[in-house]
Write a protein that holds these residues in place. Structure first.
Motif, PDB file in Angstrom:
ATOM      1  N   ALA A   1       0.806  -1.220   0.000  1.00 61.52           N
ATOM      2  CA  ALA A   1       0.000   0.000   0.000  1.00 61.52           C
ATOM      3  C   ALA A   1       0.843   1.276   0.000  1.00 61.52           C
ATOM      4  CB  ALA A   1      -0.918   0.009   1.218  1.00 61.52           C
ATOM      5  N   LYS A   2       2.094   1.167   0.369  1.00 61.25           N
ATOM      6  CA  LYS A   2       2.940   2.351   0.481  1.00 61.25           C
ATOM      7  C   LYS A   2       3.044   3.087  -0.846  1.00 61.25           C
ATOM      8  CE  LYS A   2       5.794   0.716   4.307  1.00 61.25           C
ATOM      9  NZ  LYS A   2       7.127   0.203   4.713  1.00 61.25           N
ATOM     10  N   GLY A   3       2.862   4.396  -0.787  1.00 57.15           N
ATOM     11  CA  GLY A   3       2.984   5.219  -1.972  1.00 57.15           C
ATOM     12  C   GLY A   3       1.723   5.299  -2.811  1.00 57.15           C
ATOM     13  N   ARG A   4       0.756   4.415  -2.524  1.00 53.60           N
ATOM     14  CA  ARG A   4      -0.492   4.420  -3.306  1.00 53.60           C
ATOM     15  C   ARG A   4      -1.719   4.692  -2.444  1.00 53.60           C
ATOM     16  NH1 ARG A   4      -2.202  -0.194  -5.779  1.00 53.60           N
ATOM     17  NH2 ARG A   4      -1.326  -1.504  -4.132  1.00 53.60           N
ATOM     18  N   PHE A   5      -1.703   4.232  -1.207  1.00 54.13           N
ATOM     19  CA  PHE A   5      -2.858   4.374  -0.314  1.00 54.13           C
ATOM     20  C   PHE A   5      -2.528   5.381   0.785  1.00 54.13           C
ATOM     21  CE2 PHE A   5      -4.501  -0.279  -0.934  1.00 54.13           C
ATOM     22  CZ  PHE A   5      -4.559  -0.057  -2.304  1.00 54.13           C
ATOM     23  N   THR A   6      -3.565   6.093   1.227  1.00 55.58           N
ATOM     24  CA  THR A   6      -3.416   7.031   2.332  1.00 55.58           C
ATOM     25  C   THR A   6      -4.567   6.848   3.303  1.00 55.58           C
ATOM     26  OG1 THR A   6      -2.351   8.660   0.895  1.00 55.58           O
ATOM     27  CG2 THR A   6      -3.200   9.441   3.003  1.00 55.58           C
ATOM     28  N   ILE A   7      -4.235   6.631   4.573  1.00 55.39           N
ATOM     29  CA  ILE A   7      -5.251   6.516   5.613  1.00 55.39           C
ATOM     30  C   ILE A   7      -5.334   7.843   6.353  1.00 55.39           C
ATOM     31  CG2 ILE A   7      -3.626   5.576   7.330  1.00 55.39           C
ATOM     32  CD1 ILE A   7      -5.966   3.817   8.347  1.00 55.39           C
ATOM     33  N   SER A   8      -6.553   8.236   6.678  1.00 52.69           N
ATOM     34  CA  SER A   8      -6.771   9.467   7.427  1.00 52.69           C
ATOM     35  C   SER A   8      -8.026   9.293   8.266  1.00 52.69           C
ATOM     36  CB  SER A   8      -6.906  10.667   6.481  1.00 52.69           C
ATOM     37  OG  SER A   8      -8.010  10.494   5.612  1.00 52.69           O
ATOM     38  N   ARG A   9      -8.255  10.242   9.161  1.00 49.79           N
ATOM     39  CA  ARG A   9      -9.430  10.131  10.007  1.00 49.79           C
ATOM     40  C   ARG A   9      -9.985  11.494  10.351  1.00 49.79           C
ATOM     41  NH1 ARG A   9      -8.079   6.946  15.097  1.00 49.79           N
ATOM     42  NH2 ARG A   9     -10.197   7.522  15.703  1.00 49.79           N
ATOM     43  N   SER A  10     -11.270  11.510  10.641  1.00 46.59           N
ATOM     44  CA  SER A  10     -11.940  12.683  11.145  1.00 46.59           C
ATOM     45  C   SER A  10     -12.705  12.265  12.386  1.00 46.59           C
ATOM     46  CB  SER A  10     -12.905  13.242  10.089  1.00 46.59           C
ATOM     47  OG  SER A  10     -13.731  14.230  10.679  1.00 46.59           O
ATOM     48  N   ASN A  11     -12.499  12.944  13.476  1.00 45.65           N
ATOM     49  CA  ASN A  11     -13.183  12.575  14.708  1.00 45.65           C
ATOM     50  C   ASN A  11     -14.509  13.302  14.881  1.00 45.65           C
ATOM     51  OD1 ASN A  11     -11.215  10.754  15.351  1.00 45.65           O
ATOM     52  ND2 ASN A  11     -10.050  12.210  16.592  1.00 45.65           N
ATOM     53  N   ALA A  12     -14.880  14.072  13.891  1.00 43.38           N
ATOM     54  CA  ALA A  12     -16.177  14.749  13.934  1.00 43.38           C
ATOM     55  C   ALA A  12     -16.779  14.785  12.553  1.00 43.38           C
ATOM     56  CB  ALA A  12     -16.007  16.160  14.485  1.00 43.38           C
ATOM     57  N   PRO A  13     -17.553  13.802  12.081  1.00 39.63           N
ATOM     58  CA  PRO A  13     -17.931  12.612  12.843  1.00 39.63           C
ATOM     59  C   PRO A  13     -16.796  11.594  12.896  1.00 39.63           C
ATOM     60  CG  PRO A  13     -18.816  12.501  10.644  1.00 39.63           C
ATOM     61  CD  PRO A  13     -18.145  13.829  10.753  1.00 39.63           C
ATOM     62  N   ASN A  14     -17.029  10.494  13.542  1.00 37.33           N
ATOM     63  CA  ASN A  14     -16.005   9.486  13.738  1.00 37.33           C
ATOM     64  C   ASN A  14     -15.857   8.638  12.487  1.00 37.33           C
ATOM     65  OD1 ASN A  14     -15.628  10.238  16.486  1.00 37.33           O
ATOM     66  ND2 ASN A  14     -17.525   9.174  16.981  1.00 37.33           N
ATOM     67  N   THR A  15     -14.972   9.066  11.629  1.00 35.15           N
ATOM     68  CA  THR A  15     -14.812   8.418  10.338  1.00 35.15           C
ATOM     69  C   THR A  15     -13.343   8.231  10.009  1.00 35.15           C
ATOM     70  OG1 THR A  15     -16.854   9.506   9.580  1.00 35.15           O
ATOM     71  CG2 THR A  15     -15.448   8.507   7.906  1.00 35.15           C
ATOM     72  N   VAL A  16     -13.022   7.088   9.446  1.00 35.26           N
ATOM     73  CA  VAL A  16     -11.677   6.853   8.938  1.00 35.26           C
ATOM     74  C   VAL A  16     -11.787   6.596   7.446  1.00 35.26           C
ATOM     75  CG1 VAL A  16     -11.734   4.377   9.442  1.00 35.26           C
ATOM     76  CG2 VAL A  16      -9.554   5.541   9.250  1.00 35.26           C
ATOM     77  N   PHE A  17     -10.808   7.069   6.696  1.00 33.52           N
ATOM     78  CA  PHE A  17     -10.816   6.988   5.244  1.00 33.52           C
ATOM     79  C   PHE A  17      -9.608   6.204   4.755  1.00 33.52           C
ATOM     80  CE2 PHE A  17     -14.135  10.093   5.014  1.00 33.52           C
ATOM     81  CZ  PHE A  17     -13.886  10.988   6.044  1.00 33.52           C
ATOM     82  N   LEU A  18      -9.764   5.602   3.579  1.00 33.10           N
ATOM     83  CA  LEU A  18      -8.637   4.992   2.891  1.00 33.10           C
ATOM     84  C   LEU A  18      -8.699   5.447   1.434  1.00 33.10           C
ATOM     85  CD1 LEU A  18      -6.203   3.066   3.238  1.00 33.10           C
ATOM     86  CD2 LEU A  18      -7.671   1.261   2.281  1.00 33.10           C
ATOM     87  N   GLN A  19      -7.823   6.363   1.089  1.00 38.76           N
ATOM     88  CA  GLN A  19      -7.724   6.826  -0.291  1.00 38.76           C
ATOM     89  C   GLN A  19      -6.799   5.875  -1.031  1.00 38.76           C
ATOM     90  OE1 GLN A  19      -9.241   9.472  -1.940  1.00 38.76           O
ATOM     91  NE2 GLN A  19      -8.294   8.557  -3.756  1.00 38.76           N
ATOM     92  N   MET A  20      -7.315   5.261  -2.082  1.00 35.76           N
ATOM     93  CA  MET A  20      -6.542   4.266  -2.829  1.00 35.76           C
ATOM     94  C   MET A  20      -6.360   4.771  -4.263  1.00 35.76           C
ATOM     95  SD  MET A  20      -8.227   0.724  -1.423  1.00 35.76           S
ATOM     96  CE  MET A  20      -9.790   0.976  -2.267  1.00 35.76           C
ATOM     97  N   ASN A  21      -5.111   4.986  -4.632  1.00 36.51           N
ATOM     98  CA  ASN A  21      -4.768   5.451  -5.977  1.00 36.51           C
ATOM     99  C   ASN A  21      -3.957   4.391  -6.706  1.00 36.51           C
ATOM    100  OD1 ASN A  21      -5.961   7.968  -5.340  1.00 36.51           O
ATOM    101  ND2 ASN A  21      -4.034   8.733  -4.510  1.00 36.51           N
TER     102      ASN A  21
END
Length: 127
Positions: A64-84
């Motif tokens: 996943a390195k270099g292609r995917f990015t994980i991030s989060r927002s605690n308002a609301p409680n959401t985690v994301f995975l951007q996959m390129n």
């Protein structure tokens, strides 16, 4: 009761992008470390990416390195995975996971480290 719900999966051509989301409910997940795992047909579930409760610590599988990015927002409680730059070998069911932690900077790479799991979202990458 804690609940994780993934969304954003689908069918995409090789080289394309998808953004997965995982919304957590039931507790304040700001103190929870989160992770993404995936399971392809006939294979074991494997680690993809992880993020600490603070959001400042992240880790990725080599695939996943270099292609995917994980991030989060605690308002609301959401985690994301951007996959390129998706590849056919990224085809799998993607699962979101969470675990409570006293250390806001901690993240976890093993399936056994997580307490809560979503139902999964299918990602299919065509060649």
């Amino acid at each position: 009761q804690e609940q994780l719900v993934e969304s954003g999966g689908g069918l995409v051509q090789a080289g394309g992008s998808l953004r997965l989301s995982c919304e957590a409910s039931g507790r304040t997940f700001g103190s929870y470390a989160m992770g993404w795992f995936r399971q392809a047909p006939g294979k074991e579930r494997e680690f993809v990416a992880a993020i600490s409760g603070s959001g400042r610590g992240t880790a990725y599988a080599d695939s996943a390195k270099g292609r995917f990015t994980i991030s989060r927002s605690n308002a609301p409680n959401t985690v994301f995975l951007q996959m390129n730059s998706l590849k056919p070998e990224d085809t799998a069911v993607y699962y979101c996971a969470a675990r409570g932690t006293y250390y806001s900077g901690a993240y976890y790479l093993q399936l056994r480290d997580y307490d809560y799991w979503g139902q999964g979202t299918q990602v299919t990458v065509s060649s």
